[in-house]
Design an enzyme around this catalytic site. Structure first.
Site, PDB file in Angstrom:
ATOM      1  N   ASP A   1       0.868  -1.160   0.000  1.00 32.65           N
ATOM      2  CA  ASP A   1       0.000   0.000   0.000  1.00 32.65           C
ATOM      3  C   ASP A   1       0.920   1.229   0.000  1.00 32.65           C
ATOM      4  O   ASP A   1       2.112   1.112   0.335  1.00 32.65           O
ATOM      5  CB  ASP A   1      -0.883  -0.039   1.256  1.00 32.65           C
ATOM      6  CG  ASP A   1      -1.659   1.243   1.455  1.00 32.65           C
ATOM      7  OD1 ASP A   1      -2.412   1.634   0.549  1.00 32.65           O
ATOM      8  OD2 ASP A   1      -1.485   1.869   2.527  1.00 32.65           O
TER       9      ASP A   1
ATOM     10  N   ASP B   1      -1.516  -0.806   5.927  1.00 32.67           N
ATOM     11  CA  ASP B   1      -1.824  -0.224   7.235  1.00 32.67           C
ATOM     12  C   ASP B   1      -3.313  -0.184   7.537  1.00 32.67           C
ATOM     13  O   ASP B   1      -3.728   0.474   8.488  1.00 32.67           O
ATOM     14  CB  ASP B   1      -1.262   1.202   7.315  1.00 32.67           C
ATOM     15  CG  ASP B   1      -1.968   2.160   6.354  1.00 32.67           C
ATOM     16  OD1 ASP B   1      -2.309   1.737   5.228  1.00 32.67           O
ATOM     17  OD2 ASP B   1      -2.187   3.327   6.730  1.00 32.67           O
TER      18      ASP B   1
ATOM     19  N   ASP C   1      -0.169   5.087   0.972  1.00 36.41           N
ATOM     20  CA  ASP C   1      -0.431   6.033   2.055  1.00 36.41           C
ATOM     21  C   ASP C   1      -0.446   5.321   3.405  1.00 36.41           C
ATOM     22  O   ASP C   1      -1.211   4.387   3.634  1.00 36.41           O
ATOM     23  CB  ASP C   1      -1.778   6.736   1.839  1.00 36.41           C
ATOM     24  CG  ASP C   1      -1.753   7.682   0.655  1.00 36.41           C
ATOM     25  OD1 ASP C   1      -0.851   8.527   0.595  1.00 36.41           O
ATOM     26  OD2 ASP C   1      -2.638   7.572  -0.215  1.00 36.41           O
TER      27      ASP C   1
END
Length: 228
Positions: free
Chosen positions: A10, A166, A12
């Protein structure tokens, strides 16, 4: 048992320290279009989704304002992007090392293509990844479409790929693709929230990942680790 040979990240909150920037942009955009300002916790909960899905999740009863919110968010995000969003400490060095070790590297992000290209250019990283897939090119997370497309492009297998993210959306997406997932708690969601989705493991700072990967490169199944 299989050896991990493909790392899919991922962006961000996983490679880039952009969660605060996203929260501020979404709060500013919500106020600008006349919606109630969501809490930072609420915004963190939608990070990883494509923007239309994020708007629908935050404001399910305000369908008529979803398009305006998405447009306003893009404006707020760009206006706040006076300097490149910083990478977490150690990211560039780790990517260099993994490339030298022969790992395939990829990104699966909730960002749009223009946004990802812009930040990769800002960091002079357009050539760091073997493949990237963005939210405007596939069904939003946690649908596994992004991962299937990346695996196909890379000629890789879900049994030897690792998704690193996250948010619960990242972990769910990996599970939906039959892929292992490593959670990181320094981004959008807490360790407790992430562990509820059943990742292989969870690390608390990016600097732990090279050590973790060296110790856990060989995996058995999708949720079991064999130390090497």
């Amino acid at each position: 048992m299989s050896a991990i040979d493909t790392l899919i990240f991922d962006w961000d909150g996983t490679l880039a320290d952009s969660v605060g920037h996203i929260v501020r942009a979404m709060q500013g955009a919500s106020e600008a279009v006349g919606l109630s300002v969501p809490s930072a916790h609420a915004v963190r909960g939608i990070i990883g989704l494509a923007l239309p899905e994020a708007a629908a999740t935050l404001f399910p009863r305000d369908r008529q304002l979803w398009v305006a919110l998405v447009d306003a968010y893009r404006d707020f995000y760009l206006s706040g992007e006076q300097a490149p969003v910083a990478l977490f400490p150690g990211v560039r060095e780790a990517l260099d090392s993994w490339r030298a070790q022969g790992f395939r590297l990829a990104v699966a992000t909730g960002k749009g293509r223009n946004g990802l290209v812009r930040i990769l250019e800002q960091h002079d990283m357009l050539d760091y990844f073997d493949a990237t897939r963005c939210a405007d090119e596939a069904v939003s997370k946690p649908d596994p479409a992004m991962l299937y497309q990346l695996l196909d492009e890379l000629g890789a297998s879900s049994s030897t790929a690792l998704m690193v993210g996250d948010s619960g959306f990242d972990i769910q997406m990996a599970h939906n693709a039959g892929m292992c997932a490593l959670a990181v708690s320094y981004g959008a969601q807490s360790r407790e929230q992430l562990l509820a989705f059943g990742p292989m493991d969870c690390i608390d700072v990016f600097a732990e990942m090279p050590v973790w990967l060296q110790a856990n490169r060989v995996v058995a199944g999708h949720n079991m680790i064999e130390r090497v």
